[in-house]
Design an enzyme around this catalytic site. Sequence first.
Site, PDB file in Angstrom:
ATOM      1  N   GLN A 179       4.929  -7.405   0.007  1.00  0.00           N
ATOM      2  CA  GLN A 179       5.144  -6.184   0.769  1.00  0.00           C
ATOM      3  C   GLN A 179       6.208  -5.322   0.068  1.00  0.00           C
ATOM      4  O   GLN A 179       7.309  -5.789  -0.204  1.00  0.00           O
ATOM      5  CB  GLN A 179       5.590  -6.538   2.206  1.00  0.00           C
ATOM      6  CG  GLN A 179       5.743  -5.346   3.120  1.00  0.00           C
ATOM      7  CD  GLN A 179       4.431  -4.620   3.400  1.00  0.00           C
ATOM      8  OE1 GLN A 179       3.403  -5.233   3.653  1.00  0.00           O
ATOM      9  NE2 GLN A 179       4.470  -3.296   3.341  1.00  0.00           N
ATOM     10  N   LYS A 187      -0.952  -6.945   9.616  1.00  0.00           N
ATOM     11  CA  LYS A 187      -1.832  -7.569   8.619  1.00  0.00           C
ATOM     12  C   LYS A 187      -2.115  -9.003   9.028  1.00  0.00           C
ATOM     13  O   LYS A 187      -3.253  -9.479   8.946  1.00  0.00           O
ATOM     14  CB  LYS A 187      -1.168  -7.530   7.231  1.00  0.00           C
ATOM     15  CG  LYS A 187      -1.158  -6.142   6.623  1.00  0.00           C
ATOM     16  CD  LYS A 187      -0.296  -6.068   5.375  1.00  0.00           C
ATOM     17  CE  LYS A 187      -0.218  -4.619   4.892  1.00  0.00           C
ATOM     18  NZ  LYS A 187       0.717  -4.411   3.795  1.00  0.00           N
ATOM     19  N   ASP A 239      -3.777  -6.297  -3.400  1.00  0.00           N
ATOM     20  CA  ASP A 239      -3.321  -4.906  -3.323  1.00  0.00           C
ATOM     21  C   ASP A 239      -3.811  -4.090  -4.520  1.00  0.00           C
ATOM     22  O   ASP A 239      -3.641  -2.874  -4.556  1.00  0.00           O
ATOM     23  CB  ASP A 239      -1.779  -4.852  -3.284  1.00  0.00           C
ATOM     24  CG  ASP A 239      -1.248  -4.628  -1.878  1.00  0.00           C
ATOM     25  OD1 ASP A 239      -2.042  -4.242  -0.995  1.00  0.00           O
ATOM     26  OD2 ASP A 239      -0.036  -4.826  -1.667  1.00  0.00           O
TER      27      ASP A 239
END
Length: 298
Positions: free
Chosen positions: A99, A55, A122
């Site tokens: 994460q 990422k 997200d």
Amino acid sequence: MKDRVRIMDGKATAALVRAEVAEDVARIVERGVRPGLAVVLVGDDPASEVYVRNKDRAATEAGIAVRTLRPEATISQPDLEALVRELGADGSVHGILVQLPLPAQLDPAGVVEAIDPRKDVDGLHPRNVAALAMDLPGLVPCTPAGCIELCDRYGIELAGRHAVVVGRSQLVGKPVAQLLLARNATVTICHSRTADLAGVVGTGDVIVAAVGRAGLIRGEWIRPGACVLDVGINRGADGKLCGDVEFGAASARAGAITPVPGGVGPMTIAMLLKNTARAAEAALDAVASPGRTTGAGI
Ligand code: NAD
């Protein structure tokens, strides 16, 4: 005789999307702000390390300023939530990604709720989940958004078609079903208690497999000509990465199919970058015209 199956190349499509995001980022930079992404990686889970590195690289290539924060695995719930709130208040950060999974002592739902919904790239904050359910503007989870983007780029018709989603997780199954519904597909969601999975999958014009079980979806179930999006990431008996769909047998029947690796996976990161650029643009627009909500500004 059946036409040849079209392999939906997620790697190439993601490269296109990433190049477009780089152009968007350059436009935003001209307005005086560099989009910023903060990635919070708690502890040292090796798989998460790899995801975060990928990422970071992709975001940097697109011109996004990436900051990775690495709190100790022993961090407390209040301290992690405070860290995420600080990022919410930081004007140089437009996207926040925590994460997952988190170490066992931490409650992911509480941490996600601490994220400013306008920076929730997200798309997991309850405000964004509600926005998706209510057809309101918001940030959409990256993997489901990547599935729809792939369909669009390959000209897969969704309106009026029967989409069968296998898996009902908050991360993939439910949001992809909602996005398909928003595109006027007729949607069926299957899960671990579905009585006749083979029968239902066999009626799908579009199949999304998001379970996490190698070869669960048998090639012989696929309706001839169907479009198959395989979200699953598994290690096969041979040690190689594979999806949830029996790729070879399904390819013999499908009209279009995503491979694993190189299908939905690369799209996830591309959509993360797209969400970050959108969030930065929405923040700029909010400063330019206070009171008006645009894009991700829910
Ligand atoms: P999850 O474990 O949260 O959910 C799995 C779902 O599958 C559940 O809803 C469950 O009801 C359903 N299920 C389990 N067994 C089943 C069965 N026998 N028949 C029908 N349904 C069944 O998983 P998730 O987070 O949604 O991820 C699913 C897969 O997608 C995993 O392999 C994951 O690694 C992968 N994934 C890939 C990406 C990507 O970028 N490509 C992103 C997220 C997840």
